[in-house]
Enzyme design. Structure first.
Site, short mmCIF file in Angstrom:
data_model
loop_
_atom_site.label_atom_id
_atom_site.label_comp_id
_atom_site.label_asym_id
_atom_site.label_seq_id
_atom_site.Cartn_x
_atom_site.Cartn_y
_atom_site.Cartn_z
N LYS A 185 1.74 -5.25 -6.72
CA LYS A 185 0.36 -5.71 -6.46
C LYS A 185 -0.76 -4.61 -6.36
O LYS A 185 -1.02 -4.02 -5.11
CB LYS A 185 -0.02 -6.52 -5.34
CG LYS A 185 -0.92 -7.63 -5.10
CD LYS A 185 -2.18 -7.53 -5.45
CE LYS A 185 -2.96 -7.02 -4.26
NZ LYS A 185 -4.63 -6.62 -4.30
N GLU A 260 1.12 4.89 3.56
CA GLU A 260 0.41 6.00 3.51
C GLU A 260 -1.06 5.42 3.43
O GLU A 260 -1.68 4.87 2.72
CB GLU A 260 0.73 6.69 1.83
CG GLU A 260 0.36 8.04 1.90
CD GLU A 260 -1.03 8.29 1.24
OE1 GLU A 260 -2.14 8.01 1.77
OE2 GLU A 260 -0.78 8.75 -0.05
N CYS A 294 -7.40 9.94 -0.20
CA CYS A 294 -7.02 9.94 0.94
C CYS A 294 -6.88 11.13 1.80
O CYS A 294 -7.10 11.28 2.87
CB CYS A 294 -5.78 8.93 1.29
SG CYS A 294 -4.45 9.29 0.09
N GLU A 393 -13.22 8.14 7.78
CA GLU A 393 -13.13 8.46 6.44
C GLU A 393 -14.26 7.87 5.61
O GLU A 393 -14.30 6.66 5.69
CB GLU A 393 -11.66 7.93 6.01
CG GLU A 393 -11.45 7.88 4.68
CD GLU A 393 -9.90 7.49 4.15
OE1 GLU A 393 -9.07 8.30 3.33
OE2 GLU A 393 -9.65 6.51 4.70
#
Length: 503
Positions: A185, A260, A294, A393
């Protein structure tokens, strides 16, 4: 005229299928803000069909078609996929660039990595055959014991939009190498090349149901996949918030997950560096992939002795970055992926200013680009450790800066985060680099560079950046279950209980 993307359906059981509810999602080119096509919007009904197809694929011919086939058989398919990806490199790179805004040169590099990753896991699939029945040394000679490595089963793979095809491959290649059947997905913000992967799989004759690809929204397609009772594992790359939800759903079924997640990685620059080399790696570490990584080293921790000179030089480096449509030759910074991300990043910059930080460079739309989700590479100084820009972030081309005077202070600043994905240290003193590498609380540490990634080396983080490791042999282990088989090999009775009397 806008480049249109191929119109595709869902890929289930080796066939293209219309979504049950026949819904689609528009695709917007982030460089032009034009609609360039659409992708199918899967829902729980389509996920159900995909899971059934995957389970059939594992059971077909008593597993001999895939799950119990030799690693060498699976390797042939992985190598065929790699060859087709290479053959279609220029087309796939262009689709990636217009779908997610990645500069074309970066997208081409990614496609090379995709082919390399399938090749690498083809080799590991073949290597699995030799590892089967590996004997275990036991302290009792009456017993023999060995280990079987078996596919974990049906796996759900949920992937992000910043490296659409590559991040999918990081999961698909080892899952297939292990003998699993998978439902992929991808992010609804960038699914185009993943649907092209489906076309490649169909072309090479991958057995039906081994890889199924369902595109759609997270809550409509990702959530039912994560909570499905017949999915044996979920592997997810994305935000920490979504990762937490996936863990919660999987926990109800005691389903394994590997995650992750986000990051707020530091880059520590000491005062003995070559300033130009360090400045370029600092820029690359946070502005590569339009800042949407990331592992981006988005917190610069710079020695106070060189801070002023270094920042002055860094500004010159980033003023030299070509910001343009990703398809333009020499583009090194494209648009961020969507209007929502664009607004979110500008809000981060605005909040930093309101909290007292200084925008040293960038911070707005480039003047020469009137359309598209473009943000100048941005450097923010006068930051305190309590500010949002230091702690959260951004996932955009934004670097925040703090100075330090001692190694201990640098480490304290570097580790002052809830995340633990990546970290970098730049210094000519390699002993210091080794010392700092050990002290940094991160799953990946770079010395005198930032962001290199190779499919042979483990990738993953700790703290709220998740757990489990992708890539390398660790990536294959994610999709294998270890079975102990122990045999009583003596001709003598066991003799623990008294034998019944013989008449």
């Amino acid at each position: 005229m806008a480049t249109q993307i191929p119109t595709r359906l869902l890929f289930i059981d080796g066939e293209w299928r219309e979504p049950v509810l026949k819904k689609r999602i528009s695709i917007i080119n982030p460089a032009s803000e034009e609609i360039i096509g659409s992708i199918p919007a899967a829902t729980a009904e389509d996920v159900e069909l995909a899971v059934e197809a995957a389970r059939r694929a594992l059971a077909r011919n008593k597993g001999r078609d895939w799950a119990s086939a030799s690693g060498a058989v699976r390797a042939k398919y992985l190598r065929a996929i790699a060859a087709k990806i290479t053959e279609r490199k220029s087309e796939l790179a262009k689709l990636e660039a217009i779908d997610c805004g990645k500069p074309l040169d970066e997208a081409a590099w990614d496609v090379d990595d995709v082919a390399g990753c399938f090749e690498y896991y083809a080799d590991l699939a073949e290597g699995l055959d030799a590892q089967q029945k590996a004997s275990i040394s036991l302290p009792m000679e009456q017993f023999k014991s060995h280990v079987l490595k078996e596919p974990i089963g049906v796996v759900g793979l949920i992937t992000p939009w910043n490296y659409p095809l590559l991040m999918a491959t990081w999961k698909v290649a080892p899952a297939l190498a292990a003998g699993c059947a998978a439902i992929l997905k991808p992010s609804e913000l960038a699914s185009v090349t993943c649907l092209e992967l489906a076309a490649v799989c169909r072309e090479v004759g991958l057995p039906p149901g081994v890889l199924n690809i369902v595109t759609g929204l997270g809550h409509e397609a990702g959530a039912p996949l994560a909570s499905h009772p017949h999915v044996d594992k979920i592997a997810f790359t994305g935000s920490t918030i979504t990762g937490s939800k996936i863990m919660t759903a999987a926990a109800q079924l005691v389903k394994p997950v590997s995650l992750e997640l986000g990051g707020k990685s530091p880059i520590v620059v000491f005062d003995d560096v070559d300033i130009d080399k360090a400045a370029e790696w600092t820029a690359f570490g946070v502005f590569w992939t339009n800042g949407q990584i990331c592992s981006a080293t988005s917190r610069l921790i710079i020695h106070e002795n060189i801070a002023a000179e270094f920042l002055d030089r860094l500004v010159k480096w980033i003023k030299n970055i070509k910001i343009s449509d990703p398809l333009e030759e020499g583009c090194r910074l494209g648009p961020v992926v969507s209007g929502g991300q664009y607004e979110k990043i500008l809000k981060f910059i605005s909040t930093a200013k309101s909290e007292g930080a200084t925008v040293l460079s960038g911070g707005a739309r480039p003047e020469h680009l009137k359309k598209g989700f473009f943000i100048e590479p941005t450097i923010i100084t006068d930051v305190t450790t309590s500010m949002q820009i230091w702690r959260e972030e951004v996932f955009g081309p934004v670097l925040c800066v703090k100075t330090f005077s001692s190694e201990d202070e640098a480490l304290e600043l570097a580790n002052d985060t809830q995340y633990g994905l990546g970290a970098a240290v730049i210094s000519k003193d390699l002993e210091r680099c080794e010392r700092v590498s050990k002290a940094l609380q991160a799953g990946i540490v770079w010395i005198n560079c930032s962001q290199p990634c190779f499919c042979q080396a483990p990738w993953g983080g700790n703290k709220r950046s998740g757990f489990g490791r992708e890539l390398g042999k660790w990536g294959l282990d994610n999709y294998l279950s270890v079975k102990q088989v122990t045999q009583y090999a003596s001709d003598e009775p066991w003799g623990w209980y008294k034998s019944p009397s013989k008449l």
